[in-house]
Design a protein around this motif. Structure first.
Motif, PDB file in Angstrom:
ATOM      1  N   GLU A  69      15.852 -27.053 -30.785  1.00  7.71           N
ATOM      2  CA  GLU A  69      16.083 -25.617 -30.877  1.00  7.71           C
ATOM      3  C   GLU A  69      14.873 -24.888 -31.454  1.00  7.71           C
ATOM      4  N   HIS A 135      21.444 -25.463 -23.245  1.00  7.46           N
ATOM      5  CA  HIS A 135      20.090 -25.161 -23.717  1.00  7.46           C
ATOM      6  C   HIS A 135      19.768 -23.681 -23.540  1.00  7.46           C
ATOM      7  N   THR A 138      21.889 -21.560 -26.281  1.00  9.32           N
ATOM      8  CA  THR A 138      21.487 -21.677 -27.684  1.00  9.32           C
ATOM      9  C   THR A 138      20.160 -20.960 -27.952  1.00  9.32           C
ATOM     10  N   THR A 139      19.207 -21.060 -27.028  1.00  8.43           N
ATOM     11  CA  THR A 139      17.944 -20.345 -27.228  1.00  8.43           C
ATOM     12  C   THR A 139      18.122 -18.855 -26.964  1.00  8.43           C
ATOM     13  N   MET A 141      20.651 -17.161 -27.747  1.00  9.51           N
ATOM     14  CA  MET A 141      21.260 -16.588 -28.950  1.00  9.51           C
ATOM     15  C   MET A 141      20.196 -16.112 -29.928  1.00  9.51           C
ATOM     16  N   LEU A 163      21.525 -17.237 -36.669  1.00  2.77           N
ATOM     17  CA  LEU A 163      21.745 -17.572 -35.264  1.00  2.77           C
ATOM     18  C   LEU A 163      21.078 -18.892 -34.898  1.00  2.77           C
ATOM     19  N   SER A 167      22.993 -22.036 -33.372  1.00  3.11           N
ATOM     20  CA  SER A 167      22.557 -22.694 -32.133  1.00  3.11           C
ATOM     21  C   SER A 167      22.398 -24.198 -32.349  1.00  3.11           C
ATOM     22  N   HIS A 171      24.641 -27.086 -30.463  1.00  6.67           N
ATOM     23  CA  HIS A 171      23.912 -28.157 -29.782  1.00  6.67           C
ATOM     24  C   HIS A 171      24.366 -29.526 -30.286  1.00  6.67           C
TER      25      HIS A 171
END
Length: 212
Positions: A69, A135, A138-139, A141, A163, A167, A171
């Motif tokens: 992340e 993926h 999460t990025t 976000m 955040l 994330s 993950h």
């Protein structure tokens, strides 16, 4: 094989990026960074396995989510160092990096786990969809967090850290569930989160000014 795929993907993208202009170029740069971020993460994760003497499953729910992340989201710092407006929401740049990461990861994962028994089509589709979405989300976000910071002057780092932590948690949970008896939950998680993300990104709040 992994190195050949990496070079064979990066070089054509480089030619495309050269002729693109403005934010289209920037978006493709973030996508390409995702490919590079996977190579960096793979190297760091392999190093951690040797140093910490742990197996890959333990790594996947502890250090790997943090490493991956962080490397994916690293270029989002560009929007903090050089504040300004973009027509494309910051979250989309994060999503582009996440998708680039997942493509390279899927190449390596699928080639190393494919067997000659039965048709691999369902396995490939399932793996590609779930990994790509987790993926990207999460990025994305973290990118969305940059958009939110303009509403809370002086609170950039607390929001981004919160955040980023979320994330990493999502993950890690995905990695934990996908190799357990809760595999169905892991496959549903990315789809549900993706639909939620579509709702958020299509709202008026995210379509406005992207100034940090």
């Amino acid at each position: 094989m992994g190195e050949a795929i990496f070079v064979g993907t990066i070089l054509p993208l480089a030619f495309l990026i050269i002729i693109l202009k403005g934010e289209n170029k920037l978006l493709m740069l973030f996508f390409t960074w995702g490919l590079i971020a996977f190579a960096l993460s793979l190297t760091l994760n392999n190093t951690l396995v040797r140093i910490l003497v742990i197996d890959t499953r333990e790594l996947s729910i502890t250090w790997a989510p943090i490493v991956e992340e962080f490397t994916k989201a690293l270029p989002l710092g560009y929007f903090i160092l050089r504040p300004g407006k973009t027509n494309i929401p910051f979250a989309y740049f994060g999503i582009a990096a996440g998708i680039g990461f997942s493509i390279q990861e899927n190449y390596v994962y699928l080639f190393s786990h494919m067997t000659g028994d039965g048709s691999p089509v369902l396995f490939v589709i399932t793996r590609s969809v779930t990994s790509c979405l987790i993926h990207a989300i999460t990025t994305g976000m973290v990118g969305f967090g940059l958009t939110m910071t303009k509403k809370f002057d002086g609170s950039v780092w607390p929001i981004l850290f919160g955040l980023f932590t979320l994330s990493v948690t999502i993950h890690a949970l995905y990695n934990l569930y996908i190799t357990s008896c809760y595999q169905n939950i892991a496959m549903l998680m990315p789809c549900v989160l993706y639909l939620m993300g579509l709702v958020v990104l299509s709202s008026k709040g995210d379509s406005k000014d992207n100034k940090v």
